[in-house]
Design an enzyme around this catalytic site. Structure first.
Site, PDB file in Angstrom:
ATOM      1  N   ALA A  76       0.917  -1.075   0.036  1.00  0.00           N
ATOM      2  CA  ALA A  76       0.034   0.019  -0.149  1.00  0.00           C
ATOM      3  C   ALA A  76       0.892   1.247   0.089  1.00  0.00           C
ATOM      4  CB  ALA A  76      -0.877   0.141   1.193  1.00  0.00           C
ATOM      5  N   GLY A 121       1.163  -5.536   1.204  1.00  0.00           N
ATOM      6  CA  GLY A 121       0.212  -6.073   0.340  1.00  0.00           C
ATOM      7  C   GLY A 121       0.778  -6.549  -0.941  1.00  0.00           C
ATOM      8  N   GLU A 124       1.073 -10.085   0.186  1.00  0.00           N
ATOM      9  CA  GLU A 124      -0.065 -10.749   0.257  1.00  0.00           C
ATOM     10  C   GLU A 124      -0.849 -11.009  -0.982  1.00  0.00           C
ATOM     11  OE1 GLU A 124      -2.065  -9.000   4.351  1.00  0.00           O
ATOM     12  OE2 GLU A 124      -1.362  -7.324   3.017  1.00  0.00           O
ATOM     13  N   GLU A 144       4.045  -4.449   8.149  1.00  0.00           N
ATOM     14  CA  GLU A 144       3.153  -3.309   8.749  1.00  0.00           C
ATOM     15  C   GLU A 144       3.242  -3.048  10.105  1.00  0.00           C
ATOM     16  OE1 GLU A 144       1.364  -5.674   5.096  1.00  0.00           O
ATOM     17  OE2 GLU A 144       2.565  -6.113   6.836  1.00  0.00           O
TER      18      GLU A 144
END
Length: 270
Positions: A76, A121, A124, A144
């Site tokens: 992100a 992300g 992920e 994170e």
């Protein structure tokens, strides 16, 4: 899906993504320089694109890779969270979930060609794929908590299934970054290749998957992933029923007869 609809989605522009169709394989390149970060708009685009690919019966496999030589995806864009806006955070979490759950549910084989950093992300996204190939220089992490956040796109759930709770906790709770060799050793990726070769290797795997009945592949994938939510006993029953259900498909008859006639099967994905 009609020819007009197929031509429409294949010719569309997808925010933060580039689409190419090579035979029965869709190649999606994450394209948001300089680090191929995700935005709510590119996540929404990925969700819609995967749904379109799912509906296109001529697509059997999906390869995802990052644009450039350095990043698969850095995750992100943290600038969007700088003001502490909870409404924005809620929307971002929802978009991440919708996109990567759609990717996980894609009926064909999905392969992440990790060509560089896969962080947050970005990792992920790779975790939502069926298979992962990493280039030797790749770095993978879920950092994170280092910035006061947590993995909200499946990281806390999907990573332990692949590498076990211990390594998942090392990566998530300690913020440990791992290299490609370690990722292979702990089961996070299925293969490591030299720099610049992940995409080609992923396409070779996609071609190999294309030799299987796409109807069978879709059924097998659902069964393997069913073990995440259902009991072993229930999954065994579902496996037997799915085997019988294949006899309603044209591909079942084609596959058996092609083998008996010593010829290459011509799949219809039907």
């Amino acid at each position: 899906m009609s020819a007009a609809v197929i031509n429409d989605y294949r010719s569309r522009s997808w925010t933060g993504l580039k689409l190419e169709i090579d035979g029965h394989t869709a190649i999606v390149t994450l394209s948001n320089p300089p680090a191929n970060t995700w935005t709510v708009h590119s996540l929404s685009a990925l969700r819609e694109l995967v749904r379109a690919l799912d509906a296109d019966r001529d697509v059997y496999a999906l390869v995802l890779t990052g644009e450039g030589e350095k990043f698969f995806s850095a995750g992100a864009d943290l600038k969007q969270f700088a003001e502490g806006d909870k409404a924005l955070a809620r929307e971002a979490a929802r978009r991440f979930g919708e996109a990567f759950e759609a990717l996980s549910a894609f009926r064909g084989v999905s392969i992440a060609a990790v060509n560089g950093y896969a962080m947050g992300g970005g990792l992920e996204c790779a975790l939502a794929c069926d298979l992962r190939i990493a280039e030797e220089q790749a770095q993978l992490a879920l950092p994170e908590a280092t910035v006061g956040l947590l993995p909200c796109a499946g990281g806390t759930q999907n990573l332990p299934r692949l590498v076990g709770e211990g390594w998942a906790k090392r990566m998530i709770l300690l913020g440990e970054r791992i290299d490609a060799v370690t990722a292979l050793r702990i089961g996070l990726v299925e293969e490591v290749v030299p720099k610049g070769e992940a995409k080609a290797r992923a396409l070779a795997w996609a071609a190999q998957a294309g030799k299987q009945s796409p109807t069978s592949v879709a059924a097998c994938k659902r069964l393997v992933q069913a073990t995440r939510a259902h009991s072993h006993a229930a999954a065994l029953v579902a496996e037997r029923e799915a085997f019988v259900d294949l006899f309603d498909s044209a591909d079942q008859a084609e596959g058996v007869n092609a083998f008996l006639e010593k010829r290459t099967a011509q799949w219809k994905n039907a």
